[in-house]
Design an enzyme around this catalytic site. Structure first.
Site, mmCIF file in Angstrom:
data_model
loop_
_atom_site.group_PDB
_atom_site.id
_atom_site.type_symbol
_atom_site.label_atom_id
_atom_site.label_comp_id
_atom_site.label_asym_id
_atom_site.label_seq_id
_atom_site.Cartn_x
_atom_site.Cartn_y
_atom_site.Cartn_z
ATOM 1 N N TYR A 178 -3.306 11.044 1.048
ATOM 2 C CA TYR A 178 -3.822 10.996 -0.329
ATOM 3 C C TYR A 178 -3.774 12.378 -0.966
ATOM 4 C CZ TYR A 178 -5.369 6.275 0.709
ATOM 5 O OH TYR A 178 -5.391 4.945 1.047
ATOM 6 N N HIS A 236 -4.809 -7.690 -0.355
ATOM 7 C CA HIS A 236 -4.066 -6.443 -0.182
ATOM 8 C C HIS A 236 -3.256 -6.393 1.117
ATOM 9 C CE1 HIS A 236 -3.340 -2.196 -0.818
ATOM 10 N NE2 HIS A 236 -3.700 -1.961 0.417
ATOM 11 N N ASP A 271 0.850 -1.196 0.000
ATOM 12 C CA ASP A 271 0.000 0.000 0.000
ATOM 13 C C ASP A 271 0.896 1.260 0.000
ATOM 14 O OD1 ASP A 271 -3.130 0.594 0.456
ATOM 15 O OD2 ASP A 271 -1.974 2.040 1.611
#
Ligand SMILES: *[C@@H]1O[C@H](CO)[C@@H](O)[C@H](O)[C@H]1NC(C)=O
Length: 458
Positions: A373, A429, A227
């Protein structure tokens, strides 16, 4: 030549130049940017305390009491539509069971003991007090001890690494090396401080962790991440290759005009890009893009308005749990969307999942975590074009087949010029958390290859 002829010639010449520039940008490697050691913290630079301090998690009674009250006072959930399972987001019947467990069975003081089982420290870097776990191998006689920086992502925490840390720091039969693990909380995540000014994106975090490792006394080391952790370790390998012995990730990807062109051409000739066995992981592109769109609404939100959604998640433990746990269902296995219980207990325990939620809750760090982000998906960061600069240090990629994007070696080699190891595994993930043995073994195999390659007599 008449006027019309001249005009046509000029148009062709201009078109030719434009096409040339376009093609050139596809193949051109951008220059390596020089990033500053920016001061991110709330205190004045002159007051940087460089000491390493032992740390134990010890949440106040008041925070726990407040949590119990909020859980008790949560409004009844909106009932899900009939038969939809997890297809409209997390199913509130599932959430109801989780919250009941949280209120009655989940014992934070016990979990605190669990979380404190490894030595933890804090150290200030570029003005940010960073929290980290540091575990040395118990028995390392005759073994080479290799430092390994492990970086988590969102919505993860260092909790994802508790199972894998013991595997990585335990001597393996037939292997002459073992790891010393350093696992920090990313800035703005869990027990690490958050930046107080804009600009701390993934590239700047790479700078922070290079300085962090130096502060801890490591000149050269291995790095691993998934990630955001994966993105940051790849930036470290790009920016500071002289520091990195090997970079391993369970989220390797390439994003360049040339790769995208190749992917597109592969729609017609898949064998150009991917072997028959994994063709359905890449094509048809339309289906893959539709799936990505379906799963990345959160990303658009967090990349644009993190503080707004942050207000709600910071104030409501049930909202926070819903938002985070939804990711642990669909990102671990997209087919779990069609299960009543979201499949969560197939690979995790509710206790372990709540540990991760609790770290966000007790540290009030959801908003600052989501800002990563916004700080990364912006013009300034894209302008660095770091992903287009080839990585020359030995690289390893563990592909877990339920990961959102699958990229075979033919694409990865565009970026990873020294890809010494890549492999495919069942899993999703959160590989370190879901299948710690598989990820640990892959990391050992990769490192073995790197160590052999780097022996001077080879
Ligand atoms: C946690 O803090 C409290 C009060 O500050 C203290 O009494 C207690 O001993 C601490 N617990 C641990 C495990 O350090």
């Amino acid at each position: 030549m008449g006027t019309a002829g001249t005009l046509i010639a000029v148009v062709f010449a201009v078109a030719g130049v434009l096409l040339y520039l376009q093609v050139k940008t596809i193949f051109e490697v951008p220059p390596l940017p020089k990033l500053e050691d920016t001061w991110w913290g709330p205190r004045a630079p002159s007051r940087e305390d460089t000491a390493i301090k032992p740390f134990k998690i010890n949440v106040s009674d008041q925070i726990l009491k407040d949590l119990q009250q909020r859980l008790a006072n949560a409004l009844p959930f909106q009932a899900p539509l009939e038969g939809v399972k997890q297809n409209y987001g997390i199913n509130t019947n599932l959430l109801k069971d989780i919250v009941e467990f949280w209120k009655t069975k989940y014992d934070w003081r016990e979990r605190e003991k669990y979380l404190n089982q490894y030595p933890q420290f804090t150290v200030s870097v570029q003005g940010l007090k960073l929290h980290y776990i540091h575990v040395k191998p118990v028995e390392a006689k005759g073994l080479k001890v290799l430092p390994l920086l492990l970086l988590h992502g969102w919505p993860g925490t260092v909790r994802e690494f508790y199972e894998i840390i013991s595997l990585l720091t335990t001597a393996q039969k037939g292997r002459d090396f073992v790891f010393e693990v350093i696992a920090p909380s990313l800035p703005g995540y869990g027990f690490s401080e958050a930046a107080v000014r804009p600009g701390l994106g993934a590239a700047q975090m790479a700078v922070v962790f290079k300085n962090f490792m130096k502060r801890l006394g490591f000149e050269k080391y291995y790095i691993q991440g998934g990630d955001w952790g994966g993105i940051i370790v790849h930036h470290m390998a790009t920016l500071f290759p002289e520091k990195i012995i090997g970079v391993h990730s369970n989220m390797c990807f390439v994003n360049s005009p040339f790769t995208n062109l190749k992917l597109f051409l592969g729609s017609y000739y898949p064998s150009l890009v991917v072997s028959k066995e994994f063709e359905d992981k890449v094509y048809p592109l339309s289906q893959k893009y539709a799936h990505i769109l379906l799963e990345t609404g959160y990303m658009h939100l967090q990349a644009t308005k993190p503080d707004t959604i942050g207000v709600a998640l910071r104030d409501s433990p049930v909202g926070l749990a819903a938002y985070i746990l939804e990711k642990f269902t669909t990102w671990t296995d997209p087919t779990w969307k069609d299960l009543e219980d979201g499949g969560l207990t197939k690979k995790f325990t509710i206790t372990n999942l709540l540990d991760n939620v609790m770290i966000y809750w007790v540290t009030r760090s959801i908003t600052t975590s989501m800002r990563l982000y916004s700080e990364t998906f912006n013009k300034a960061q894209f302008g660095l074009q770091l992903e287009r600069i080839p990585i020359e240090v030995p690289s390893g990629c563990a592909r877990f087949l339920n990961e959102l994007v699958y990229q075979p070696e033919s694409l990865l080699k565009e970026r990873f010029k020294n890809l010494v190891h890549s492999s495919d595994y069942d899993g999703g993930h959160f590989a370190a958390f879901e299948v710690p043995q598989v990820l640990a073994e892959d990391l050992f195999i990769f490192t073995e290859k790197v160590e052999i390659l780097s022996k001077p007599d080879q």
